[in-house]
Design a protein around this motif. Structure first.
Motif, PDB file in Angstrom:
ATOM      1  N   ALA A 258       0.856  -1.177  -0.048  1.00 35.00           N
ATOM      2  CA  ALA A 258      -0.113  -0.021  -0.011  1.00 35.00           C
ATOM      3  C   ALA A 258       0.960   1.169  -0.037  1.00 35.00           C
ATOM      4  N   ALA A 259       0.470   2.096  -0.871  1.00 36.83           N
ATOM      5  CA  ALA A 259       1.307   3.459  -0.951  1.00 36.83           C
ATOM      6  C   ALA A 259       0.408   4.565  -1.234  1.00 36.83           C
ATOM      7  N   GLY A 260       1.059   5.911  -0.839  1.00 34.19           N
ATOM      8  CA  GLY A 260       0.346   7.164  -1.194  1.00 34.19           C
ATOM      9  C   GLY A 260       1.322   7.974  -1.820  1.00 34.19           C
ATOM     10  N   ASN A 261       0.936   9.003  -2.739  1.00 33.49           N
ATOM     11  CA  ASN A 261       1.828   9.938  -3.418  1.00 33.49           C
ATOM     12  C   ASN A 261       1.000  11.102  -3.796  1.00 33.49           C
ATOM     13  N   PHE A 262       1.473  12.272  -3.820  1.00 30.67           N
ATOM     14  CA  PHE A 262       1.190  13.514  -4.609  1.00 30.67           C
ATOM     15  C   PHE A 262       2.428  14.250  -5.045  1.00 30.67           C
ATOM     16  N   VAL A 263       2.140  14.962  -5.993  1.00 32.12           N
ATOM     17  CA  VAL A 263       3.367  15.722  -6.223  1.00 32.12           C
ATOM     18  C   VAL A 263       3.236  17.399  -5.785  1.00 32.12           C
ATOM     19  N   ALA A 264       4.046  17.652  -5.046  1.00 27.97           N
ATOM     20  CA  ALA A 264       4.194  18.978  -4.330  1.00 27.97           C
ATOM     21  C   ALA A 264       5.607  19.222  -4.021  1.00 27.97           C
ATOM     22  N   GLU A 265       6.000  20.603  -4.127  1.00 29.70           N
ATOM     23  CA  GLU A 265       7.160  21.267  -3.671  1.00 29.70           C
ATOM     24  C   GLU A 265       7.071  21.230  -1.959  1.00 29.70           C
ATOM     25  N   ALA A 266       8.145  21.148  -1.350  1.00 32.32           N
ATOM     26  CA  ALA A 266       8.061  20.972   0.132  1.00 32.32           C
ATOM     27  C   ALA A 266       7.321  22.106   0.979  1.00 32.32           C
TER      28      ALA A 266
ATOM     29  N   ASN B 112       5.123  23.741  -0.010  1.00 34.50           N
ATOM     30  CA  ASN B 112       3.546  23.477  -0.342  1.00 34.50           C
ATOM     31  C   ASN B 112       2.752  22.367   0.318  1.00 34.50           C
ATOM     32  N   ILE B 113       3.819  21.578   1.020  1.00 31.51           N
ATOM     33  CA  ILE B 113       3.167  20.193   1.628  1.00 31.51           C
ATOM     34  C   ILE B 113       2.657  20.542   3.110  1.00 31.51           C
TER      35      ILE B 113
END
Length: 273
Positions: free
Chosen positions: A97-105, A107-108
């Motif tokens: 199981a894994a999760g991900n999204f694209v964001a610069e640090a 903005n996280i």
């Protein structure tokens, strides 16, 4: 399906796979079932997990879907207990199981960072810890699905890099503590894999994003899910009895060139939004 393996490598074994309802983990579940294993597929969506299991049964294999969120240890342990009651002791446990999204640090959010760490790292720990008492005595394989971000810092992936690096060290530590139990612990670290939800998120600009990604891979192509499943099968078979506490990259050489092309693709996709 690759024909380099002897048929029935996993006959009589029980494989339990979290995140097995889709993507590379589903392909691992299908490959294990085709090699004779009874497969328990655990995912947040019972419909998706059972759908994957139904497809395996339709192909002549044994499988059942179960619902649990890997972030909730108690619920996960209950589902694992049901899988154990259904198919018996666990020979192979894959934490996928894994999760991900694209964001610069910058903005996280704290919650966003925590969510990825909870699914990937804490979820891997919960998976292995909940399975521990259900493993076949004296012989079992634990396999985590890491990623090249564990060793390759990458723009717009600070949360994932941290979580995957934790998975690698967890596997290495458990390999020391649990070896006396007859438990082998390893991890696979894929690079980009074609036709997966994860890469659809990481290459949102289509061909433009892929051009950046492939520029950073010596073999100039992404992996196929079958290639990941083949490595998982090898590591969990009798062909790899002395491979233990190891993280194996399967990335076409990407980690040798570094993350700049991939990171550039991610940053470009953010600017285009």
């Amino acid at each position: 399906m690759a024909d380099v393996f002897k048929d029935g490598l996993l006959r009589g074994q029980h494989a339990l796979i979290t995140g097995g309802g889709s993507g590379i983990n589903r392909r691992i579940a299908e490959r294990f079932a085709a090699q004779g294993a009874a497969v328990s597929i655990v995912g947040r969506s019972l419909e998706r997990a059972e759908g994957a299991a139904e497809a395996i049964r339709a192909a002549g294999g044994q499988a059942r879907g179960f619902s649990a969120d890997v972030r909730d240890f108690d619920v996960l342990a209950t589902s694992f207990g049901q899988a154990h009651a259904n198919f018996g002791p666990v020979d192979i446990c894959v934490a996928g199981a894994a999760g991900n999204f694209v964001a610069e640090a910058e903005n996280i959010s704290s919650n966003g960072f925590k969510t990825v760490v909870d699914i990937d790292l804490v979820g891997t720990w919960n998976t292995f810890r909940a399975a521990l008492t259900l493993l076949r005595a004296g012989r079992a394989n634990l396999l985590a699905i890491s990623a090249v971000q564990s060793v390759m810092p990458m723009a717009a992936q600070a949360h994932v890099c941290a979580a995957k690096a934790g998975i690698d060290m967890l596997v290495r530590t458990l390999s020391i503590e649990w070896a006396a139990r007859g438990v082998r612990c390893n991890a696979i670290a894929p690079g980009p894999v074609a036709n997966t939800e994860g890469m659809r998120r990481l290459a949102p600009e289509g061909d433009t994003s892929w051009a950046h990604v492939l520029a950073g891979i010596p073999m100039a192509r992404a992996a196929d899910a079958d290639e990941i499943a083949d490595l998982a099968l090898f590591l969990c078979s009798g062909a790899a009895p002395y491979i233990h506490g190891t993280v194996i990259a399967i990335d076409g050489g990407q980690t040798n060139l570094g993350s700049l092309p991939f990171g550039a693709a991610l940053l470009e996709s953010l600017r285009d939004r």
